[in-house]
Motif scaffolding. Structure first.
Motif, PDB file in Angstrom:
ATOM      1  N   GLU A  30      -7.712   8.598  -7.404  1.00 59.67           N
ATOM      2  CA  GLU A  30      -7.311   9.937  -7.837  1.00 59.67           C
ATOM      3  C   GLU A  30      -7.309  10.958  -6.702  1.00 59.67           C
ATOM      4  OE1 GLU A  30      -9.291  12.670 -11.009  1.00 59.67           O
ATOM      5  OE2 GLU A  30      -8.508  10.878 -12.026  1.00 59.67           O
ATOM      6  N   GLN A  31      -8.241  10.846  -5.766  1.00 58.36           N
ATOM      7  CA  GLN A  31      -8.345  11.834  -4.697  1.00 58.36           C
ATOM      8  C   GLN A  31      -7.381  11.549  -3.534  1.00 58.36           C
ATOM      9  OE1 GLN A  31     -10.740   9.608  -5.406  1.00 58.36           O
ATOM     10  NE2 GLN A  31     -11.570   8.736  -3.535  1.00 58.36           N
ATOM     11  N   ASP A  32      -6.725  10.387  -3.531  1.00 57.10           N
ATOM     12  CA  ASP A  32      -5.776  10.053  -2.476  1.00 57.10           C
ATOM     13  C   ASP A  32      -4.460  10.790  -2.713  1.00 57.10           C
ATOM     14  OD1 ASP A  32      -7.698   8.346  -1.403  1.00 57.10           O
ATOM     15  OD2 ASP A  32      -6.938   6.610  -2.494  1.00 57.10           O
ATOM     16  N   PHE A  33      -3.590  10.766  -1.720  1.00 56.75           N
ATOM     17  CA  PHE A  33      -2.374  11.576  -1.766  1.00 56.75           C
ATOM     18  C   PHE A  33      -1.179  10.740  -1.322  1.00 56.75           C
ATOM     19  CE2 PHE A  33       0.563  14.512   0.399  1.00 56.75           C
ATOM     20  CZ  PHE A  33       0.778  15.431  -0.613  1.00 56.75           C
ATOM     21  N   VAL A  34      -0.077  10.863  -2.041  1.00 53.67           N
ATOM     22  CA  VAL A  34       1.181  10.216  -1.642  1.00 53.67           C
ATOM     23  C   VAL A  34       2.294  11.257  -1.702  1.00 53.67           C
ATOM     24  CG1 VAL A  34       1.714   9.382  -3.979  1.00 53.67           C
ATOM     25  CG2 VAL A  34       2.719   8.254  -2.008  1.00 53.67           C
ATOM     26  N   ALA A  35       3.182  11.209  -0.714  1.00 55.78           N
ATOM     27  CA  ALA A  35       4.298  12.148  -0.682  1.00 55.78           C
ATOM     28  C   ALA A  35       5.526  11.473  -0.092  1.00 55.78           C
ATOM     29  CB  ALA A  35       3.946  13.373   0.152  1.00 55.78           C
ATOM     30  N   ARG A  36       6.664  11.880  -0.550  1.00 59.54           N
ATOM     31  CA  ARG A  36       7.919  11.449   0.049  1.00 59.54           C
ATOM     32  C   ARG A  36       8.212  12.419   1.177  1.00 59.54           C
ATOM     33  NH1 ARG A  36      13.703  12.184  -2.541  1.00 59.54           N
ATOM     34  NH2 ARG A  36      14.940  11.239  -0.870  1.00 59.54           N
ATOM     35  N   VAL A  37       8.414  11.886   2.367  1.00 60.55           N
ATOM     36  CA  VAL A  37       8.625  12.748   3.533  1.00 60.55           C
ATOM     37  C   VAL A  37      10.084  12.813   3.936  1.00 60.55           C
ATOM     38  CG1 VAL A  37       6.283  12.571   4.416  1.00 60.55           C
ATOM     39  CG2 VAL A  37       7.980  10.879   5.124  1.00 60.55           C
ATOM     40  N   GLY A  38      10.931  12.072   3.265  1.00 58.46           N
ATOM     41  CA  GLY A  38      12.353  12.131   3.543  1.00 58.46           C
ATOM     42  C   GLY A  38      13.015  10.800   3.275  1.00 58.46           C
ATOM     43  N   GLY A  39      14.257  10.861   2.840  1.00 60.72           N
ATOM     44  CA  GLY A  39      15.008   9.635   2.604  1.00 60.72           C
ATOM     45  C   GLY A  39      14.226   8.655   1.762  1.00 60.72           C
ATOM     46  N   ASP A  40      13.948   7.501   2.346  1.00 58.58           N
ATOM     47  CA  ASP A  40      13.196   6.467   1.647  1.00 58.58           C
ATOM     48  C   ASP A  40      11.821   6.262   2.277  1.00 58.58           C
ATOM     49  OD1 ASP A  40      13.979   5.303   3.995  1.00 58.58           O
ATOM     50  OD2 ASP A  40      14.913   3.556   3.091  1.00 58.58           O
ATOM     51  N   GLU A  41      11.285   7.322   2.864  1.00 58.43           N
ATOM     52  CA  GLU A  41       9.981   7.246   3.531  1.00 58.43           C
ATOM     53  C   GLU A  41       8.915   7.976   2.726  1.00 58.43           C
ATOM     54  OE1 GLU A  41      10.755   9.024   7.302  1.00 58.43           O
ATOM     55  OE2 GLU A  41      11.743   7.234   8.082  1.00 58.43           O
ATOM     56  N   PHE A  42       7.778   7.298   2.574  1.00 63.58           N
ATOM     57  CA  PHE A  42       6.626   7.866   1.893  1.00 63.58           C
ATOM     58  C   PHE A  42       5.436   7.823   2.836  1.00 63.58           C
ATOM     59  CE2 PHE A  42       9.366   6.552  -1.516  1.00 63.58           C
ATOM     60  CZ  PHE A  42       9.147   7.453  -2.538  1.00 63.58           C
ATOM     61  N   VAL A  43       4.502   8.730   2.636  1.00 66.06           N
ATOM     62  CA  VAL A  43       3.257   8.722   3.393  1.00 66.06           C
ATOM     63  C   VAL A  43       2.103   8.707   2.395  1.00 66.06           C
ATOM     64  CG1 VAL A  43       3.065  11.243   3.589  1.00 66.06           C
ATOM     65  CG2 VAL A  43       1.983   9.791   5.291  1.00 66.06           C
ATOM     66  N   ILE A  44       1.062   7.977   2.749  1.00 69.89           N
ATOM     67  CA  ILE A  44      -0.149   7.907   1.932  1.00 69.89           C
ATOM     68  C   ILE A  44      -1.304   8.423   2.772  1.00 69.89           C
ATOM     69  CG2 ILE A  44      -1.818   6.365   0.832  1.00 69.89           C
ATOM     70  CD1 ILE A  44       0.540   4.511   0.179  1.00 69.89           C
ATOM     71  N   ILE A  45      -2.065   9.350   2.205  1.00 69.07           N
ATOM     72  CA  ILE A  45      -3.277   9.853   2.857  1.00 69.07           C
ATOM     73  C   ILE A  45      -4.455   9.467   1.978  1.00 69.07           C
ATOM     74  CG2 ILE A  45      -4.548  11.884   3.640  1.00 69.07           C
ATOM     75  CD1 ILE A  45      -1.793  13.233   4.071  1.00 69.07           C
ATOM     76  N   LEU A  46      -5.350   8.694   2.554  1.00 70.79           N
ATOM     77  CA  LEU A  46      -6.526   8.255   1.816  1.00 70.79           C
ATOM     78  C   LEU A  46      -7.696   9.177   2.128  1.00 70.79           C
ATOM     79  CD1 LEU A  46      -6.269   4.412   2.484  1.00 70.79           C
ATOM     80  CD2 LEU A  46      -5.439   5.686   0.498  1.00 70.79           C
ATOM     81  N   GLU A  47      -8.371   9.624   1.098  1.00 68.06           N
ATOM     82  CA  GLU A  47      -9.533  10.485   1.261  1.00 68.06           C
ATOM     83  C   GLU A  47     -10.810   9.676   1.436  1.00 68.06           C
ATOM     84  OE1 GLU A  47      -9.899  13.785   1.596  1.00 68.06           O
ATOM     85  OE2 GLU A  47      -7.723  13.994   1.621  1.00 68.06           O
ATOM     86  N   ARG A  48     -10.670   8.375   1.415  1.00 69.18           N
ATOM     87  CA  ARG A  48     -11.818   7.492   1.582  1.00 69.18           C
ATOM     88  C   ARG A  48     -11.570   6.634   2.810  1.00 69.18           C
ATOM     89  NH1 ARG A  48      -9.460   2.957  -1.885  1.00 69.18           N
ATOM     90  NH2 ARG A  48      -7.515   3.970  -2.402  1.00 69.18           N
ATOM     91  N   GLU A  49     -12.632   6.163   3.366  1.00 67.34           N
ATOM     92  CA  GLU A  49     -12.526   5.333   4.559  1.00 67.34           C
ATOM     93  C   GLU A  49     -12.474   3.865   4.154  1.00 67.34           C
ATOM     94  OE1 GLU A  49     -14.995   4.795   8.672  1.00 67.34           O
ATOM     95  OE2 GLU A  49     -14.967   6.765   7.706  1.00 67.34           O
TER      96      GLU A  49
END
Length: 76
Positions: A30-49
């Motif tokens: 739930e605390q992690d983050f996903v976003a579309r950054v353009g075209g067919d590219e996504f980025v995932i940011i994990l709040e956990r190690e």
């Protein structure tokens, strides 16, 4: 996504992007983050190690989920 847009139309491409975003979001905590950054590219940011093995397992799990055919108006 270009092939999907060209063969099935932009509505199908948009639906596919939403499907991918949903798969990614459901694969994360739930605390992690996903976003579309353009075209067919996504980025995932994990709040956990995660260590390398855990990160590899997460990536493998996401890839396996995305291998399952997505059906849009009867078309895989």
């Amino acid at each position: 996504f270009k092939q999907i847009n060209d063969s099935l139309g932009h509505l199908a491409g948009d639906a596919t992007l939403r499907h991918v975003a949903k798969v990614l979001s459901k694969s994360l905590d739930e605390q992690d983050f996903v976003a579309r950054v353009g075209g067919d590219e996504f980025v995932i940011i994990l709040e956990r190690e995660l260590d390398k093995a855990e990160l590899a397992a997460l990536a493998h799990s996401i890839i396996e989920k995305l291998k399952v055919p997505f059906i849009y108006e009867g078309q895989p």
